[in-house]
Scaffold this motif. Structure first.
Motif, PDB file in Angstrom:
ATOM      1  N   ILE A 178      41.118  73.410 -54.253  1.00 27.69           N
ATOM      2  CA  ILE A 178      41.556  72.191 -54.939  1.00 27.69           C
ATOM      3  C   ILE A 178      41.755  72.499 -56.417  1.00 27.69           C
ATOM      4  O   ILE A 178      40.935  73.183 -57.038  1.00 27.69           O
ATOM      5  CB  ILE A 178      40.537  71.050 -54.760  1.00 27.69           C
TER       6      ILE A 178
ATOM      7  N   ARG B  19      45.906  70.401 -53.189  1.00 28.35           N
ATOM      8  CA  ARG B  19      45.217  71.208 -52.181  1.00 28.35           C
ATOM      9  C   ARG B  19      46.123  72.396 -51.892  1.00 28.35           C
ATOM     10  O   ARG B  19      47.312  72.226 -51.630  1.00 28.35           O
ATOM     11  CB  ARG B  19      44.950  70.403 -50.910  1.00 28.35           C
TER      12      ARG B  19
ATOM     13  N   HIS C 279      42.696  70.330 -60.036  1.00 23.61           N
ATOM     14  CA  HIS C 279      42.802  68.986 -60.592  1.00 23.61           C
ATOM     15  C   HIS C 279      44.048  68.863 -61.471  1.00 23.61           C
ATOM     16  O   HIS C 279      44.591  69.864 -61.952  1.00 23.61           O
ATOM     17  CB  HIS C 279      41.545  68.649 -61.388  1.00 23.61           C
ATOM     18  N   ALA C 280      44.504  67.641 -61.669  1.00 24.62           N
ATOM     19  CA  ALA C 280      45.703  67.399 -62.471  1.00 24.62           C
ATOM     20  C   ALA C 280      45.559  68.050 -63.841  1.00 24.62           C
ATOM     21  O   ALA C 280      44.530  67.914 -64.504  1.00 24.62           O
ATOM     22  CB  ALA C 280      45.935  65.896 -62.619  1.00 24.62           C
TER      23      ALA C 280
ATOM     24  N   THR D 265      49.444  66.580 -60.051  1.00 22.49           N
ATOM     25  CA  THR D 265      48.432  65.731 -59.422  1.00 22.49           C
ATOM     26  C   THR D 265      47.334  66.648 -58.890  1.00 22.49           C
ATOM     27  O   THR D 265      47.418  67.871 -59.002  1.00 22.49           O
ATOM     28  CB  THR D 265      49.034  64.951 -58.245  1.00 22.49           C
ATOM     29  N   GLU D 266      46.312  66.072 -58.306  1.00 21.45           N
ATOM     30  CA  GLU D 266      45.341  66.919 -57.614  1.00 21.45           C
ATOM     31  C   GLU D 266      46.064  67.671 -56.499  1.00 21.45           C
ATOM     32  O   GLU D 266      46.844  67.085 -55.748  1.00 21.45           O
ATOM     33  CB  GLU D 266      44.206  66.074 -57.034  1.00 21.45           C
TER      34      GLU D 266
ATOM     35  N   GLU E 120      45.444  71.263 -64.354  1.00 19.70           N
ATOM     36  CA  GLU E 120      44.878  72.609 -64.225  1.00 19.70           C
ATOM     37  C   GLU E 120      45.991  73.639 -64.031  1.00 19.70           C
ATOM     38  O   GLU E 120      46.996  73.371 -63.364  1.00 19.70           O
ATOM     39  CB  GLU E 120      43.912  72.641 -63.042  1.00 19.70           C
TER      40      GLU E 120
END
Length: 232
Positions: A36, A103, A38-39, A100-101, A41
């Motif tokens: 994952i 995956r 995060h936004a 966005t986040e 990153e």
């Protein structure tokens, strides 16, 4: 629609849906562990050794290039199913950031190369992954080559909205005006004015900061195609 406009050359399918041609990434069949981000990153940096391929499972990422002056340009947006950071050279050709986040899963360069060679022997569908990474960058050149900012904004929307997730009535639209401006090589203020004009024309609505509702797709398609009856 403007007579004689070569939409196929522009990468647009003339099927009533105004969809951009997009090769699909071939899935990589290797053991993986999902990660994952995060936004905001950073996944990898332009110029870093190209050691891993990133297979996006959910969310949106952007490809960014920085000029010597420090100017930031967004060369592409990537979505679920895309593979980015492909080892076409020794180093990454852009910086990848999470919008966005995200995956995603990582594939080592050596593992990806082995899977690529196996796939080529079995029919070569893996080559589509290369086309799928290059296609958004190619499309950006088409979009910003259009004459007039509103035309470019509409062309941008037409290449984006069919890949955006939807909550039923609205598209989830997490892209900021700064991101759109960096993609279109303009200013956030100009993007704001363009979206306001489209709202006043009844083409779209923005019920929330991160939601986009298309009210009249034909207007957006027509402007994106360069139709001159809009007086723009």
């Amino acid at each position: 629609m403007v007579a004689g406009l070569n939409l196929k050359l522009a990468g647009i399918q003339q099927n009533g849906e105004y969809a951009m041609y997009r090769p699909a990434s071939a899935p990589i069949e290797m053991p993986v562990t999902e990660r994952i981000a995060h936004a905001g990153e950073t996944l990898f940096l332009e110029g870093d050794p190209c050691d891993y391929v990133y297979e996006l499972r959910e969310g949106i990422a952007r490809g960014v290039n920085f000029m010597a002056s420090g100017e930031r340009q967004i060369s592409a947006f990537f979505f679920s199913g895309d593979q980015i950071g492909l080892p076409l050279g020794d180093r990454y050709r852009y910086t990848a950031e999470a919008v966005t986040e995200l995956r995603y899963v990582l594939h080592s360069r050596s593992g990806w190369n082995e899977a690529f060679l196996r796939n080529c022997r079995d029919g070569g569908q893996f080559l589509q992954s290369i086309g799928a990474e290059q296609d958004p960058i190619f499309r950006r050149g088409i979009v910003i080559g259009r004459h007039g900012l509103l035309v470019r904004i509409c062309a941008f929307l037409m290449v984006m909205i069919d890949r955006l997730p939807s909550d039923g009535e609205n598209f989830v639209f997490p892209l900021t005006q700064s991101d759109i401006a960096a993609y279109l090589a303009t200013t956030p203020e100009s993007v704001c004015r363009g979206f306001r004009q489209l709202r006043e024309m009844g083409a779209l609505a923005t019920p929330k900061r991160d939601r986009l509702r298309i009210l009249d797709r034909e207007i957006i398609e027509s402007i994106a195609s360069g139709a001159d009856h809009w007086g723009i």
